[in-house]
Scaffold this motif. Sequence first.
Motif, short mmCIF file in Angstrom:
data_model
loop_
_atom_site.label_atom_id
_atom_site.label_comp_id
_atom_site.label_asym_id
_atom_site.label_seq_id
_atom_site.Cartn_x
_atom_site.Cartn_y
_atom_site.Cartn_z
N VAL A 86 -43.38 20.32 -15.37
CA VAL A 86 -43.40 19.31 -16.42
C VAL A 86 -41.99 19.14 -16.98
N GLY A 88 -39.98 17.38 -20.06
CA GLY A 88 -40.18 16.80 -21.39
C GLY A 88 -39.42 17.58 -22.42
N ARG A 345 -50.92 12.66 -11.30
CA ARG A 345 -50.20 12.00 -12.39
C ARG A 345 -51.17 11.29 -13.34
N ALA A 349 -52.04 12.24 -17.44
CA ALA A 349 -52.06 11.31 -18.58
C ALA A 349 -53.35 11.44 -19.37
N THR A 369 -43.46 14.30 -18.32
CA THR A 369 -43.85 13.77 -17.00
C THR A 369 -44.15 14.95 -16.08
#
Length: 437
Positions: A86, A88, A345, A349, A369
């Motif tokens: 990840v 971020g 992906r 979300a 992401t």
Amino acid sequence: MLFEPQGPALVAEMFRGALYALNRDRKRDAAKRLDFYHDGQLEHLQEVLALKFAEPAKLTHCFVNIVKKVVDLKARVYADEPKRSVDGIESDKALYAEIAEQAALSIKMKTASRYVKLCKTCLARPVWRNGRLDLDILTPDILDVTTGESPEDIQAVLVTHYPDNGKSEEVTYALWTPETWQRLDYRGNQTDGGPNPYGVLPFVPLWDRAPTDSFWIAGGEDLIVMQEAVNKALVDLLHTLEFQGFGLGWVRGAEGGGILDTGPGKIIELPKEGELGIAAPQAPIDEVVGAIDRLMKWCAVSNGLPGSSMSVDPTDESGVSKIVGNVELEESRRDDIALWRMYERRLFAVLRTVWNHHNPGRKLSDAATLAVDFADPKPDTSEKDQAATWELLLSMGLISPVDAVMERNPDLATREDALAYLIQVRDETAALKEQQI
């Protein structure tokens, strides 16, 4: 109370659709596939035998699960656990690791990939349950879906909940739209509901290939039909062995007929011109066994697997090496990886949405992401050959010792863990050398 003007019409439409004959057939087919995969084939075999034999109860039942073997060999995307990372803010990485552990993400996604190969279409649903995030894999036998102009334009999802006691009056339904959720009883009447707290459908569709004209992907009937043919042939084989596998003694020239109690150490008096013998059976045992073997190999080949994957010969090559190097299967796996990378992906979300709603003080950032690196399966190699490969790749600068130690010890989940392990090994080795001096 309903929460949008079109609510009653939507409920009625979805409920009628759930009971529609084509949907019932689709659900029965999915339930049958799941039964076959999970070794629940006996009841289905008994139904087939009841149509073929006058007294099916006298037959010896037998089946070999080729559905599970073919599906598991074809579902190769999660053969090895992928590396998820990840990107971020600082807290996102640790928070996602917690979410993945709570939801048993790797195990659930491996199961999902197998169910998709079996049923062709499934849904993944992140759900907050008992104070933690979980991931449900929903199969077509309990699903109804309404779509818009394309199969990927999902407008509503109806999930059927069957009670353990099997009573039809205790069946319930959960109807989800992006705006609302509703609980329905077995008559389609609303018993609970409210606004959808997530603002989106908390489902991620999983397809075996990109959908074109229908949400429900067709295919896979050949595997089920072949399984039933093999099961019937196995019962025929046991029936043949039981009734034609032994010789039958006979006497010619004796008066009256009947059954003689004979055996070693006994003497039988025969009339003049009498004969005593044993009739040798002409049972087609080899032919039946050969037919079963051929059916299983045809099933493998028609599904992109080598015929040797169905071999019972212990001298054959290993299961992994039968698959690795198979051009057709490797191409199929590359296609699957492209699909499942997209599914991961999309699931990320939805996981973030569900998690953030229930954990307002510990949110995954909107900037986070996900990157997924799917491992390539490798054939079994000896320790010596593996060491030589690592030495070559290290000398070429294509890998670092961290890559080698992570491959050797998959429990080292991160590169930082692997690096710390290598430093520990280096320090311990240096300490041992000092003690020897």
